[in-house]
Scaffold this motif. Structure first.
Motif, PDB file in Angstrom:
ATOM      1  N   GLY A 103     130.239 116.736  93.282  1.00 15.61           N
ATOM      2  CA  GLY A 103     130.293 117.374  92.113  1.00 15.61           C
ATOM      3  C   GLY A 103     131.509 118.018  91.499  1.00 15.61           C
ATOM      4  O   GLY A 103     131.665 118.616  90.852  1.00 15.61           O
ATOM      5  N   ALA A 104     132.548 117.059  91.895  1.00 16.24           N
ATOM      6  CA  ALA A 104     133.922 117.425  91.482  1.00 16.24           C
ATOM      7  C   ALA A 104     134.088 116.494  90.142  1.00 16.24           C
ATOM      8  O   ALA A 104     133.884 115.264  90.230  1.00 16.24           O
ATOM      9  CB  ALA A 104     134.799 116.895  92.413  1.00 16.24           C
ATOM     10  N   ARG A 105     134.658 116.926  88.984  1.00 19.07           N
ATOM     11  CA  ARG A 105     134.907 116.231  87.862  1.00 19.07           C
ATOM     12  C   ARG A 105     136.211 115.708  87.854  1.00 19.07           C
ATOM     13  O   ARG A 105     137.310 116.615  87.603  1.00 19.07           O
ATOM     14  CB  ARG A 105     134.666 117.185  86.769  1.00 19.07           C
ATOM     15  CG  ARG A 105     134.732 116.300  85.356  1.00 19.07           C
ATOM     16  CD  ARG A 105     134.528 117.298  84.264  1.00 19.07           C
ATOM     17  NE  ARG A 105     135.687 117.971  83.666  1.00 19.07           N
ATOM     18  CZ  ARG A 105     136.756 117.448  83.021  1.00 19.07           C
ATOM     19  NH1 ARG A 105     136.404 116.133  82.595  1.00 19.07           N
ATOM     20  NH2 ARG A 105     137.784 117.952  82.642  1.00 19.07           N
ATOM     21  N   VAL A 106     136.164 114.444  87.892  1.00 19.98           N
ATOM     22  CA  VAL A 106     137.898 113.805  87.833  1.00 19.98           C
ATOM     23  C   VAL A 106     138.301 113.735  86.469  1.00 19.98           C
ATOM     24  O   VAL A 106     137.864 113.496  85.410  1.00 19.98           O
ATOM     25  CB  VAL A 106     137.541 112.194  88.264  1.00 19.98           C
ATOM     26  CG1 VAL A 106     139.008 111.542  88.282  1.00 19.98           C
ATOM     27  CG2 VAL A 106     137.122 112.113  89.803  1.00 19.98           C
ATOM     28  N   ARG A 107     139.827 114.093  86.550  1.00 19.46           N
ATOM     29  CA  ARG A 107     140.409 114.369  85.260  1.00 19.46           C
ATOM     30  C   ARG A 107     141.221 113.078  85.164  1.00 19.46           C
ATOM     31  O   ARG A 107     141.353 112.586  84.234  1.00 19.46           O
ATOM     32  CB  ARG A 107     141.203 115.512  85.304  1.00 19.46           C
ATOM     33  CG  ARG A 107     140.636 116.826  85.440  1.00 19.46           C
ATOM     34  CD  ARG A 107     141.605 118.007  85.289  1.00 19.46           C
ATOM     35  NE  ARG A 107     140.970 119.312  85.211  1.00 19.46           N
ATOM     36  CZ  ARG A 107     141.710 120.224  84.980  1.00 19.46           C
ATOM     37  NH1 ARG A 107     143.164 120.476  85.530  1.00 19.46           N
ATOM     38  NH2 ARG A 107     141.472 121.369  85.028  1.00 19.46           N
TER      39      ARG A 107
END
Length: 360
Positions: A103-107
């Motif tokens: 659930g981590a949004r990659v930048r």
């Protein structure tokens, strides 16, 4: 200046000036391939920080192991994850899929391939500049992934997940050559041992399809052999299927004998997703080996995923599938070259390739 930055790093004992010079060139080349100006790389504080952090993390990495860490990024408040590991197929995409599961949004992602020399204990001896090679050098992936901020405890959970991902990727990489060899031997075994009443064309088509798939069109992730006589998994598996509990989970919902309807080869969807390659359920390629009477003796099950080459292939050029497409057009009572035949072919060609394979 860059030279002063290097000198400060050396004074602090964090890296040699030679290694930092080489790393600047490596990261600049990687960024240019990603569409970023090399000038932006050499002047970006974030990139310089990544280079120094990676060189520090890479000081010691025992053979066959990966180094994974996390830290709070700069003023943007994000969280960074760093990985130092061997260059292996599917490593980057598998790690990114791991972030998605968490659930981590990659930048932002940086993943240059870095040539290095290491001592026997895993200590870093030298970083090679692009184009350099040494007899004792090897290629590594030095990866930085920046994500939206996550709490410290969640970041540590993600680190643990990334380590599991890398271990699974390594199992596949280590067994890759054996997986290809087994697949090719199964294709040959199919031709040599099929029952006399089995249609020869079906057998040849199935064997050609296996050869076609392993030629860069099916990313092999694992193999397991099922003995129908003993009704158990025989021997040790390869890749992700080394562990029997993984095989049982992946094959959950897949028929115990996919060839019980007389089909010697079946391509179907696996019962669960894996940590390697794409974040979707992979495919199971089941190949049934029968005795002279036609009874199932053993079954080879390969776990894998169709590659872009397979998904974009002309349907008529795919072994087995192409023949069945032609047969479908013929059953419609039209010629393939006719207007109606070509329209039928256009409709079939728009059908998702995976579904065509699963439909046989």
């Amino acid at each position: 200046t860059m030279r002063q930055t290097h000198a400060g790093s050396v004074a602090a004992g964090t890296a040699s000036e030679h290694d930092l010079d080489a790393l600047h060139r490596v990261y600049a080349l990687h960024s240019e391939a990603s569409g970023v100006s090399a000038d932006d790389v050499t002047t970006s504080p974030a990139v310089l920080e990544t280079i120094v952090a990676h060189r520090r993390m890479a000081r010691h990495r025992p053979q066959g192991e990966s180094v994974v860490g996390t830290s709070t990024a700069g003023s943007d408040g994000g969280t960074s994850f760093d990985v130092i590991t061997d260059e292996m197929p599917f490593a980057v995409e598998s790690l990114l899929a791991g972030f998605t599961r968490a659930g981590a949004r990659v930048r932002h992602v940086v993943h240059p391939v870095v040539g290095v020399r290491r001592g026997e204990s895993g200590s870093l001896v030298e970083v090679l500049a692009p184009g350099q090679s040494r007899p004792d050098s090897s290629s590594e992936l030095w990866i930085r992934v920046d994500v939206d901020p996550v709490p410290v405890d969640e970041a540590q959970e993600i680190v643990a997940e990334l380590r599991s991902v890398l271990q699974d990727v390594r199992d596949v990489a280590v067994d890759h050559d054996d997986l290809v060899e087994v697949a090719r031997s199964v294709a040959a075994e199919l031709v040599d041992t099929h029952p006399s009443e089995t249609d020869e064309t079906d057998v040849q088509d199935a064997a050609r399809l296996i050869e076609w798939l392993v030629d860069g069109r099916f990313a092999l992730l694992g193999h397991r052999l099922y003995d129908h006589g003993d009704e158990r998994w025989a021997g040790s598996g390869l890749g992700l299927l080394r562990r029997e509990e993984v095989a049982r989970r992946v094959f959950d919902g897949v028929a115990s004998d996919p060839g019980e309807d007389g089909d010697i080869l079946v391509l179907t969807r696996a019962g669960t997703a894996t940590r390697v390659f794409r974040p979707v359920h992979p495919s199971v390629l089941a190949v049934r080996i029968a005795d002279p009477a036609g009874g199932a003796v053993r079954e080879h099950r390969f776990l894998g995923a169709l590659t872009r080459a397979a998904l974009n292939e002309d349907v008529l050029a795919i072994p087995r599938v192409g023949r069945r497409v032609r047969a479908s057009v013929h059953r419609a009572g039209v010629h393939l070259e006719s207007y109606t035949g070509q329209r039928m072919l256009e409709v079939i060609a728009e059908y998702p390739r995976e579904n065509l394979f699963w439909a046989g």
